[in-house]
Scaffold this active site. Structure first.
Site, mmCIF file in Angstrom:
data_model
loop_
_atom_site.group_PDB
_atom_site.id
_atom_site.type_symbol
_atom_site.label_atom_id
_atom_site.label_comp_id
_atom_site.label_asym_id
_atom_site.label_seq_id
_atom_site.Cartn_x
_atom_site.Cartn_y
_atom_site.Cartn_z
ATOM 1 N N ASP A 59 1.009 -1.222 0.061
ATOM 2 C CA ASP A 59 0.098 0.146 0.109
ATOM 3 C C ASP A 59 0.920 1.105 -0.153
ATOM 4 O O ASP A 59 0.766 2.174 0.749
ATOM 5 C CB ASP A 59 -0.824 -0.119 1.233
ATOM 6 C CG ASP A 59 -2.012 1.245 1.109
ATOM 7 O OD1 ASP A 59 -2.266 1.780 0.116
ATOM 8 O OD2 ASP A 59 -2.505 1.504 2.355
ATOM 9 N N HIS A 102 -2.086 0.438 11.783
ATOM 10 C CA HIS A 102 -1.814 -0.910 11.435
ATOM 11 C C HIS A 102 -0.334 -0.974 11.225
ATOM 12 O O HIS A 102 0.249 0.278 11.028
ATOM 13 C CB HIS A 102 -2.812 -1.153 10.398
ATOM 14 C CG HIS A 102 -2.773 -0.203 9.264
ATOM 15 N ND1 HIS A 102 -3.841 0.901 9.264
ATOM 16 C CD2 HIS A 102 -2.085 0.175 7.960
ATOM 17 C CE1 HIS A 102 -3.719 1.482 8.257
ATOM 18 N NE2 HIS A 102 -2.537 1.310 7.650
ATOM 19 N N GLN A 159 -2.695 -5.385 6.203
ATOM 20 C CA GLN A 159 -2.528 -4.275 7.242
ATOM 21 C C GLN A 159 -3.360 -4.595 8.379
ATOM 22 O O GLN A 159 -4.367 -4.046 8.721
ATOM 23 C CB GLN A 159 -3.069 -3.017 6.469
ATOM 24 C CG GLN A 159 -1.897 -2.343 5.627
ATOM 25 C CD GLN A 159 -2.595 -1.261 4.673
ATOM 26 O OE1 GLN A 159 -3.638 -1.598 4.334
ATOM 27 N NE2 GLN A 159 -1.754 -0.359 4.371
ATOM 28 N N ARG A 205 1.677 13.990 10.076
ATOM 29 C CA ARG A 205 0.302 13.819 9.448
ATOM 30 C C ARG A 205 -0.138 12.275 9.847
ATOM 31 O O ARG A 205 0.811 11.611 9.736
ATOM 32 C CB ARG A 205 0.521 13.835 7.997
ATOM 33 C CG ARG A 205 -0.822 13.464 7.371
ATOM 34 C CD ARG A 205 -1.004 12.146 6.813
ATOM 35 N NE ARG A 205 -1.905 11.741 6.007
ATOM 36 C CZ ARG A 205 -2.343 10.832 5.810
ATOM 37 N NH1 ARG A 205 -1.681 9.628 6.015
ATOM 38 N NH2 ARG A 205 -3.453 10.575 4.987
ATOM 39 N N ASP A 207 -2.090 9.187 9.551
ATOM 40 C CA ASP A 207 -3.007 8.341 8.760
ATOM 41 C C ASP A 207 -4.019 7.650 9.613
ATOM 42 O O ASP A 207 -3.947 7.113 10.419
ATOM 43 C CB ASP A 207 -2.160 7.175 8.217
ATOM 44 C CG ASP A 207 -2.960 6.444 7.468
ATOM 45 O OD1 ASP A 207 -3.183 6.791 6.213
ATOM 46 O OD2 ASP A 207 -2.909 5.036 7.355
ATOM 47 N N LEU A 212 -8.362 4.129 15.518
ATOM 48 C CA LEU A 212 -7.695 3.358 16.672
ATOM 49 C C LEU A 212 -8.558 2.287 17.288
ATOM 50 O O LEU A 212 -8.524 1.219 17.256
ATOM 51 C CB LEU A 212 -6.908 4.356 17.403
ATOM 52 C CG LEU A 212 -5.777 4.966 16.681
ATOM 53 C CD1 LEU A 212 -4.841 5.707 17.721
ATOM 54 C CD2 LEU A 212 -5.039 4.502 15.575
ATOM 55 N N GLU A 246 -5.798 12.949 9.608
ATOM 56 C CA GLU A 246 -6.407 12.498 8.530
ATOM 57 C C GLU A 246 -7.889 12.062 9.151
ATOM 58 O O GLU A 246 -7.746 10.760 9.488
ATOM 59 C CB GLU A 246 -5.798 11.501 7.544
ATOM 60 C CG GLU A 246 -6.746 11.064 6.392
ATOM 61 C CD GLU A 246 -6.309 9.843 5.819
ATOM 62 O OE1 GLU A 246 -6.593 9.581 4.748
ATOM 63 O OE2 GLU A 246 -5.896 8.869 6.586
HETATM 64 C C1 BGC Z 1 -3.577 6.948 3.312
HETATM 65 C C2 BGC Z 1 -3.922 5.768 2.071
HETATM 66 C C3 BGC Z 1 -3.837 4.339 2.723
HETATM 67 C C4 BGC Z 1 -4.719 4.103 3.870
HETATM 68 C C5 BGC Z 1 -4.353 3.100 4.635
HETATM 69 C C6 BGC Z 1 -5.066 6.378 4.174
HETATM 70 O O1 BGC Z 1 -5.917 7.146 4.439
HETATM 71 O O2 BGC Z 1 -3.711 8.176 3.024
HETATM 72 O O3 BGC Z 1 -2.991 6.122 1.090
HETATM 73 O O4 BGC Z 1 -4.026 3.522 1.760
HETATM 74 O O5 BGC Z 1 -4.868 5.354 4.718
HETATM 75 O O6 BGC Z 1 -3.138 3.249 5.499
#
Ligand code: BGC
Length: 517
Positions: A59, A102, A159, A205, A207, A212, A246
């Site tokens: 990924d 993950h 993952q 940043r 993810d 969680l 995010e």
């Molecule tokens: C990242 C993706 C990723 C996913 C899993 C996201 O939101 O920006 O690119 O595939 O999380 O980690």
């Protein structure tokens, strides 16, 4: 709150595709370091680097095998430390991408966790207590481990989800969030953060920040508590480090301890309506607000944005993005002229904006076969287009060795061509960012209010401190009342502020300051 965020404009770099310094066909850290002057000159003073850690790349690196080791294809830990040093010497902050939800299935923690024999990592991931049973609506994988259990995944099959516990455990295998093994997961992630902060990184940043704690409630009570704990560590040990989520829900992410939260350019957000119309009509029309031929007004975006803005004002920032490595590039459905207006608004609304590499020259989205788990996202991850030379200046490698093919179109935009063209998108981006840095009213926390937004009107006007800004993406002339005397600071297209009215003979954009005399 790290003070530097007030004036921060981020440049997101997908390391695979930015600059290949050693001719092996894939971007690398020394390549990025060599382009810091370009980034600075553009007007970006911060970088978000997508994952650059050791990984099997199923990924694109969001499947981390070793959080403490730079992937050899990008260089060494020392190359990353050198990137931090060179960036800091230019006043640029660097965020790494933290993937806390993950790991890769090849991470040693997971390999230990798969073993039948109980060990320190048995509960590092979420395992059911049976070898084959779909549990609690969570995605699981069976049949891969000597341990007689199935494990929960967070995203792709590769993952496995790290174990931060369940908000309200409903089975013996669902641990509470204060179980020592769940606390150990959290502490391990804090140690990963400390490892890179000590080497010079300026924050993360994060993810899938909301992912969680499992079976969390709507308010994300469990996950938010984890992040508040992480934030307390940062406040005590690295108070200038930034935490960007995010999450795409600022009203939850900011109280959870994040300094910024992205609006994702997706269909479930009003933000999507600005750049990408996900409800394209059967006749092929596209109602994205910034399309010249759309009829859309700003009201598909503004009420939700204002609600988030007012709820988080003074506590954290909303981050608007040109796009990111998970979305189609905005050039997919906006022309370079439309992009100028779109960026003008993104870069002058409150909060901390993010520019995805290549969007400053309007790189195209390309239909490409999936690479490294990219699927449709692969088309937004192609090599940066620097010059008219070999591989558009990205790499000296033979074409067939490139990570992804460069844009083969004869009119593929390049930095070189746009630097030489005063009317280019690149110049507009530079002008807009210079304007933003020159006026504290345009900083992340500068005051904001709506001056004109009405159903059926393409014109949108807003105030930032003493300044008035307005955009009209449509072709028709539109006006709104504007009492007082105003002088233009920056304009695109035909703008007139006189006689108590502001008129934008579209497409147009204006930044106005009160007359000085
Ligand atoms: C990242 C993706 C990723 C996913 C899993 C996201 O939101 O920006 O690119 O595939 O999380 O980690």
């Amino acid at each position: 709150m790290p003070k530097w965020l007030q004036d921060a404009v981020f440049y997101e770099i997908y390391p695979q595709s930015f600059c290949d310094s050693n001719g092996d066909g894939i971007g690398d850290l020394p390549g990025i370091t060599g382009k810091l002057d370009y980034i600075k000159d553009l007007g970006c003073n911060a970088i978000w680097l997508n994952p650059c850690f050791d990984s099997p790349f199923r990924d694109a690196g969001y499947d981390v095998r070793d959080y403490r080791r730079v992937a050899p294809r990008y260089g060494t830990n020392e190359d990353l430390a050198e990137l931090f040093r060179q960036a800091h010497a230019r006043g640029i902050h660097v965020l790494l991408d933290l993937v806390p939800g993950h790991t890769s299935e090849e991470h040693p923690w997971f390999r230990a966790s798969q073993r039948a024999e109980p060990n320190a990592y048995s509960n590092r991931y979420i395992w059911t207590d049976r070898w084959c049973l779909p549990e609690a609506g969570l995605p699981f994988v069976a049949g891969e481990s000597e341990r007689e259990a199935t494990y929960i995944i967070n995203f792709f099959k590769c993952q496995p989800a790290l174990n931060y516990g369940f908000l309200h455990p409903q089975a013996p295998w669902q641990l509470p969030t204060d179980h020592p093994d769940c606390i150990a997961t959290r502490e391990a992630m804090k140690d990963v953060m400390r490892f890179w902060l000590a080497r010079g990184c300026d924050g993360f940043r994060v993810d899938m920040a909301a992912s969680l704690v499992k079976n969390d409630d709507d308010q994300k009570t469990g996950t938010s508590a984890v992040w508040r704990d992480v934030r307390a560590m940062l406040d005590a040990e690295y108070p200038e480090a930034a935490l960007v989520a995010e999450w795409s829900c600022p009203q939850l992410a900011i109280p959870a301890g994040f300094h910024c939260d992205f609006y994702l350019n997706s269909e479930d957000e009003g933000f999507g309506s600005l750049m990408h119309d996900y409800e394209r009509h059967s006749d092929g029309t596209d109602e994205s607000y910034f399309r010249r031929d759309a009829k859309a007004d700003i009201l598909s975006f503004l009420p939700a944005y204002c609600a988030d803005y007012w709820a988080t004002k003074g506590k954290g920032y909303i981050s608007l993005i040109t796009c990111n490595h998970d979305t189609r590039r905005p050039r997919n459905n906006l022309t370079p002229e439309e992009l100028k207006l779109a960026y003008a608004v993104l870069f002058t609304l409150p909060g901390v904006p993010f520019l995805y590499y290549g969007d400053e020259i309007g790189m195209r989205y390309r239909q490409l076969p999936s690479l490294e788990g990219g699927y449709f996202r692969t088309g937004s991850r192609t090599p940066m287009q620097w010059t008219a030379g070999k591989n558009l200046g990205f790499s000296q490698a033979p074409l067939e060795q490139l990570y992804l093919p460069v844009d083969p179109s004869p009119d593929a935009p390049t930095v070189e061509a746009q630097q030489a063209d005063e009317a280019s998108l690149l110049h507009t981006v530079k002008d807009l960012l210079a304007l933003r840095h020159a006026h504290p009213d345009l900083a992340a926390d500068g005051e904001f209010s709506v001056a004109f937004a009405q159903r059926g009107h393409r014109l949108f006007a807003y105030r930032r401190g003493a300044l008035v800004l307005a955009v009209n993406p449509g072709a028709a002339r539109e006006s709104c009342p504007l009492p007082g005397c105003w002088q233009p600071l920056y304009t695109i297209g035909r703008v007139n502020a006189a006689g108590g009215a502001l008129t934008l003979d579209g497409p147009a954009f204006a930044v106005l300051a009160p007359c000085t005399e």
